[in-house]
Every structure is written in C-alpha cells, then in structure tokens.
Enzyme design. Structure first.
Site, mmCIF file in Angstrom:
data_model
loop_
_atom_site.group_PDB
_atom_site.id
_atom_site.type_symbol
_atom_site.label_atom_id
_atom_site.label_comp_id
_atom_site.label_asym_id
_atom_site.label_seq_id
_atom_site.Cartn_x
_atom_site.Cartn_y
_atom_site.Cartn_z
ATOM 1 N N THR A 108 0.551 -1.406 -0.013
ATOM 2 C CA THR A 108 -0.012 -0.306 -0.069
ATOM 3 C C THR A 108 0.441 1.262 -0.244
ATOM 4 O O THR A 108 1.302 1.342 0.483
ATOM 5 C CB THR A 108 -0.841 0.565 1.571
ATOM 6 O OG1 THR A 108 -1.751 -1.164 1.332
ATOM 7 C CG2 THR A 108 -1.580 1.208 1.412
ATOM 8 N N VAL A 109 0.407 2.293 -0.101
ATOM 9 C CA VAL A 109 0.773 3.328 -0.368
ATOM 10 C C VAL A 109 -0.223 4.244 0.504
ATOM 11 O O VAL A 109 -0.901 4.221 0.519
ATOM 12 C CB VAL A 109 0.741 4.575 -1.047
ATOM 13 C CG1 VAL A 109 2.544 3.158 -2.610
ATOM 14 C CG2 VAL A 109 0.146 4.949 -2.415
#
Length: 439
Positions: free
Chosen positions: A370-371
């Site tokens: 994820t970012v």
C-alpha cells in the site's frame, strides 16, 4: 479544534516550504517538521517534491495529494496505481470539519456466489480475473478535486505524465519488489512484461523506467475527466481484456461506479479523538483496540515489556475476531458500528484478557502492499490518503497499452454463506487499508 495529521507506516520523505525546522538525531524515528506554507509526506522523494510543487503553484493540499498519488502509481507500481481503490479523510479549514471518502469499487454484477460453488472454489484466487473489482481510485481523485481542488486536473496530473514519458530512476526497494513480482506474473499473464520491463529485463535500482502507456492514460483522464476512465475507451479496453481472460468485470460495472462520502467515526483515547472511516474498511479495528487498552494504566507498565506486548496483542486479537464477523460493505450488512465502538463493549471485551494468551470468538452484539501520503496547505486544509492494489502489484491483469495493473481486492470476500462479507454481486469487499486523523 487542534488537528493532527496521522502519518502511518514507518518511513516517509517529508518536505515543506516557508519557515521550517527539522530536528532529531535520527530523522527516520524522531523528527519535527514545522512549516509556514505547506507540507507533504509520501514514500518516494520525487512524489513528495511533486506534491510540494503543486502547493507552490497555489494548489490545495488535496491537489497536492492527488498529484503525488498519480506519481506513486507510476513510481511505486508494486503498491499502488489507478487499478486500485482509495480512501481519504480531509480536514477542511473553511468549515472546520472532517470529511471521509470511500472510493472503493464493487464486485462484478454478473459474477455470483453460485459460480464459485459450481466451480468448486473454496476461496477467491489471489491472481487472475476473478478477484478483480471495479478500480475506484480515479473517481476518488475527481470527487476530492470537485470538493476541495483549486488547480485544473491537467496541471495536477502533468508532473506524473512528464515522468512517465521522460523516465525516472528506480529506487532500491521498488526494484526489489519488481524483481519479486514482474517475472512471476509475466510468465502467467499477458502485457505485464510489455508494461513493466526495460529493454527486456526487470527494472533494477538506478535503471531509468518509462511508462508511455500510463502517460497516455493519465493524459486522457486529465483532458476528458473521470468518464474517460469509466465510460470511454479505457473502460472498453479494461472490460474487453477481462472478458478475454475469463473474468466478469464489464463496461457497465465501470460505468455505474461511484464513490461515497461518509462521516468519519471516532473514539476518544486519553483526551484525543482518533478518527477512522466506517466499514467496508477495517479502520474501526484500531478504534476498538484503543478502547480496550485505554483501560490499562501504562504509567505502571513499561513500554515494550512482555506485559505491554501481551495487552496490545490480546486487544488486537479481540478486535480482529469482531472484524472477521462484522466488518463488510454497509450497503449489504447492518454493521453495529456504534456498539462496537462503545466504551461499555470495550470494558466487556477487556475482561477476557488474562495473564496468558487467549483464544477468542467475536463478541455477541444484538441486532497488501500500500502507499500512504499526507499533505497540508497554508490555509490549514489537510488530507490523510491511502491507496492500494492489494497483494503488491495486484491481480496480474494488465489491460493492453494502458500502463497499469488491476487490483485483486475481491480476494478478500468470503465464499461461505452467512457472513457479513460473503460474496455478492455489486458489493464492496472488506478492505485492509485505512487512513486516520487525530483531533
């Protein structure tokens, strides 16, 4: 109201402009950033600089976040991209209010639980066309921009378009993840190698990577708006490709997609209101855990001690049992959010924690990679944004010449009947990614 952005994950590149100060002997673990005109934090220095440049051009914190997110979809495709979903919490300085956005997509209308049962699936596969749900990221960008944006979408997306066309150096970490993903997925599925290889090899640290396909896709979105993605040639290409691969995501599924503005929910933890979004995400699990551990006097319990770790671990186990039972798309299930977040319920659950590790069931209540990024502007607007494809790069499904991979978030549906998160058509899957805020 005093507002604090919550910076999730372990390492970020902070940049600010105006009068600022950074202190601390170890920048990664202990830092203080004070800025007069704005601040951006992302997981990639170039994306952070892009967000800061948008602020300098007069853009809002939300403009900066969208621009940085577009850059991360290019520069860190191992964790994000427009083939995935998005969640955000925004602090609007004008109204002095928090706004929550659920920009997650739904399952295909034509795919049913019966299909999985007839084909003897025990769970939805991790890769391929079956776990693909509607990607909500692009619609999320435009919902955020329509409500809080200042600059045009052309100006916001242009930096990422430029880098996609001209190239940028691959970082060590992203090179490592690409090496783990691209050869494996490319051996199974079409267009992966064509999109993510450089001169016939997987990109490595220091290599210049270009993605002209994604540059073209971003350009269409910038000029023609969100409908270019959900109702134009991009949608037609996605649906045609998924059908060819044996999947169910259709043009109509994409055309019917819409994000949802929701009210963030909170609990008070020792004087601070901690805010998350309600399900279909798992944000309230963090709030349930806080309610439980608030019952302990940590002035008498050493941080990092066996007792401390035991309490936090058991609180998480308790919350995760409720997560497995109750968390799901609230359009399909009456998730008892108020009860789950009540102090009374937390007190009941806390009593289950003993000196030794326990085995728990969910409480009884009646009725990947994820970012993450954050930005703040000089007016005091702030955004907490998280975006993901799930399982790193996603499903392995790369529509031809579009430059991105579709998510595999549908893997998280349950194929057993009787659960809140049991698979249904046009249902949003349970989500693991959560933004957060503290006031």
């Amino acid at each position: 109201m005093r507002v604090l952005l919550v910076f999730l994950f372990s390492i970020f590149c902070f940049q600010s402009f105006g009068q600022d100060r950074i202190t601390g002997s170890n920048f990664v673990t202990r830092s203080e950033v004070i800025a007069q005109n704005g601040m951006v934090a992302t997981s990639h220095p170039l994306a952070t600089q892009i967000g800061l440049d948008i602020l300098k051009k007069g853009g809002s914190a939300i403009d900066a976040a969208i621009s940085a997110n577009a850059a991360l979809g290019l520069m860190e495709p191992t964790g994000s991209g427009i083939g995935g979903d998005l969640f955000a919490i925004v602090w609007d300085a004008k109204t002095q209010k928090l706004y929550g956005l659920n920009a997650s997509g739904r399952s295909p209308k034509s795919l049913t639980l019966k299909y999985f049962k007839e084909n003897n699936y025990k769970k939805i596969p991790s890769h391929g066309p079956l776990p693909v749900s509607v990607p909500g990221c692009v619609d999320g960008w435009f919902e955020l921009h329509n409500k809080f944006g200042k600059l045009s979408m052309e100006a916001i997306l242009q930096p990422a378009i430029n880098y996609a066309n001209e190239g940028f150096p691959i970082t060590e970490l992203i090179g490592y993840y690409l090496e783990r993903s691209v050869p494996n997925l490319g051996a199974k599925f079409p267009n992966v190698i064509d999109t993510y290889n450089v001169n016939g090899e997987t990109p490595k640290k220091g290599m210049i990577f270009k993605n002209p396909y994604l540059a073209n896709t971003y350009s269409k979105i910038a000029k023609e708006g969100r409908d270019a993605f959900y109702k134009g040639d991009i949608a037609k290409t996605i649906s045609k490709f998924i059908k060819e691969q044996g999947g169910f995501l259709s043009y109509k599924d994409l055309a019917n997609h819409k994000s949802e503005w929701v009210n963030p929910v909170s609990v008070n933890y020792r004087g601070y209101d901690v805010w998350e979004l309600p399900p279909n995400g798992q944000g309230i699990a963090a709030l349930q855990m806080l309610n439980i551990i608030e019952k302990y006097d940590f002035s008498k319990i050493k941080y990092g001690s066996a007792e401390h770790i035991h309490i936090v671990t058991e609180a998480k186990k308790l919350a995760f049992e409720d997560r497995a039972k109750y968390y799901a798309d609230m359009d399909f299930a009456q998730v008892p959010v108020e009860e789950l977040l009540s102090k009374e319920y937390a007190a009941e659950r806390k009593e289950l924690i003993k000196k030794r590790a326990g085995i728990y069931s969910a409480g009884e209540i009646s009725k990947g990679e994820t970012v993450y990024l954050t930005a703040a502007d000089k007016e005091g607007n702030m955004i907490s944004l998280i975006q993901s494809n799930y399982r790193g790069m996603g499903s392995g499904m790369v529509p031809p010449k579009l430059g991105f991979m579709l998510q595999d978030r549908g893997e998280l549906f349950n194929l057993e009947e009787g659960y809140f998160n049991t698979y249904e058509p046009e249902k949003r899957p349970f989500h693991t990614i959560i933004p957060a805020f503290i006031t």
